[in-house]
Design an enzyme around this catalytic site. Structure first.
Site, PDB file in Angstrom:
ATOM      1  N   SER A   1      49.340  -2.678 -54.130  1.00  0.00           N
ATOM      2  CA  SER A   1      49.847  -3.959 -54.630  1.00  0.00           C
ATOM      3  C   SER A   1      49.097  -5.186 -54.119  1.00  0.00           C
ATOM      4  CB  SER A   1      51.337  -4.094 -54.315  1.00  0.00           C
ATOM      5  OG  SER A   1      52.096  -3.250 -55.150  1.00  0.00           O
TER       6      SER A   1
ATOM      7  N   LYS B   1      48.038  -7.550 -56.811  1.00  0.00           N
ATOM      8  CA  LYS B   1      48.837  -8.640 -57.373  1.00  0.00           C
ATOM      9  C   LYS B   1      48.348 -10.018 -56.956  1.00  0.00           C
ATOM     10  CE  LYS B   1      52.641  -5.485 -57.952  1.00  0.00           C
ATOM     11  NZ  LYS B   1      53.543  -4.639 -57.187  1.00  0.00           N
TER      12      LYS B   1
ATOM     13  N   SER C   1      57.042  -7.809 -54.837  1.00  0.00           N
ATOM     14  CA  SER C   1      56.049  -6.837 -55.315  1.00  0.00           C
ATOM     15  C   SER C   1      56.550  -6.061 -56.533  1.00  0.00           C
ATOM     16  CB  SER C   1      55.673  -5.861 -54.193  1.00  0.00           C
ATOM     17  OG  SER C   1      54.432  -5.246 -54.462  1.00  0.00           O
TER      18      SER C   1
ATOM     19  N   LYS D   1      50.350 -10.496 -48.936  1.00  0.00           N
ATOM     20  CA  LYS D   1      50.774  -9.470 -49.888  1.00  0.00           C
ATOM     21  C   LYS D   1      50.678  -8.105 -49.258  1.00  0.00           C
ATOM     22  CE  LYS D   1      52.455  -8.072 -53.610  1.00  0.00           C
ATOM     23  NZ  LYS D   1      53.085  -7.077 -52.711  1.00  0.00           N
TER      24      LYS D   1
END
Length: 297
Positions: free
Chosen positions: A75, A78, A132, A248
């Site tokens: 992730s 992202k 997320s 993140k």
């Protein structure tokens, strides 16, 4: 470019600088660069595949391990999804979810978006970056580009513009795909671009988020989500003199445990730190803390 002794812009002119000549600006003049592993042996990254610590303002690499090795980003993807979305659209863009928001692999992190749900891009970005949410990623991609595949093309185009030449994306969320990969250094390049957007830094600094959107019948739906980042949760130790703005997380079986952060020292100078494919979450955060401790050393 081909070499010409009398060219206005050439390697010859760069070395033999003439005031009246047009000089080519090196691509990496405003970036950290690194060619090999470097940094303190006090940072034990033996259980992580790659890591890096970058001083944004001084453009100095403080730590590097395998920063050009291709790895699955999970992730961390992202960050690029948000960057492309913010670069090409305003936060009030209205998105409508298709049935594809439910077409994700078993166990994927979702926030419960269903077909026909409507929300703004700003709302979706909060769900994407704080919680997320993979369904939010699909909603953003389709709402902007018409399809996940078309949005991935936009992501790859942006990667090349940033110089992230060891990166290739196939989706906006980072769920496993053999052709979906990046590197620690390329993630630094992507994060370095994303933090130029105040909306991005404001979102990653939040530990929770509550909003109201509408379903396919126009009825209001409230949702509350919490950060997946232990630093933002207050459950991971932060080195003295360091302020973590946010970042993140990313975790899949193929990618292991990943984390990218934007932090500031006591003088408010910004740093980007990255760890990819750590063996477990506890190691990820303990070693990220050790990595951040190098800022004041």
């Amino acid at each position: 470019m081909p070499y010409k002794a009398d060219s206005e812009v050439s390697c010859f002119r760069v070395v033999n600088i003439e005031q009246e000549s047009e000089i080519a600006v090196p691509f990496a003049s405003e970036l950290c660069v690194v060619n090999s592993n470097m940094g303190s042996s006090a940072v034990d990254m033996s259980n992580a595949a790659g890591a890096g610590l970058f001083d944004v303002n001084k453009r100095n690499t403080l730590y590097a391990k395998n920063v050009h090795e291709k790895l699955y980003p999970a992730s961390l993807t992202k960050v690029m999804t948000a960057l492309v979305a913010l670069k090409h659209n305003s936060g009030d863009l209205m998105l409508t979810a298709s049935a594809n928001v439910r077409n994700l692999e078993a166990g994927a992190q979702v926030c419960g978006i269903r077909e026909g749900d409507q929300m703004t891009l700003d709302q979706a970005l909060h769900l994407l970056l704080i919680n997320s949410a993979n369904d939010a990623a699909v909603m953003i991609a389709e709402g902007i580009a018409g399809s996940v595949e078309a949005f991935a093309d936009m992501m790859n185009e942006e990667a090349l513009l940033l110089g992230a030449t060891n990166t290739h994306f196939t989706n906006p969320h980072g769920l496993s795909d053999e052709e979906h990969y990046t590197t620690v250094y390329d993630m630094y390049l992507i994060m370095n671009a994303a933090i130029n957007y105040s909306a991005f830094t404001e979102i990653i600094h939040m530990d929770s988020y509550t909003t109201v959107y509408t379903d396919k019948n126009g009825a209001s739906k409230e949702i509350s989500v919490s950060s997946t980042n232990r630093y933002m949760q207050g459950t991971a130790e932060i080195p003295g003199g360091i302020t973590i703005i946010g970042g993140k997380t990313g975790t899949t079986s193929a990618a292991g445990h990943c984390l990218i952060l934007l932090s500031r020292d006591s003088a408010s100078n910004p740093y980007i730190s990255v760890i990819m494919r750590a063996d477990d979450g506890d190691f990820l955060y303990s070693q990220m803390t050790d990595l951040l401790s190098q800022i004041s050393n």
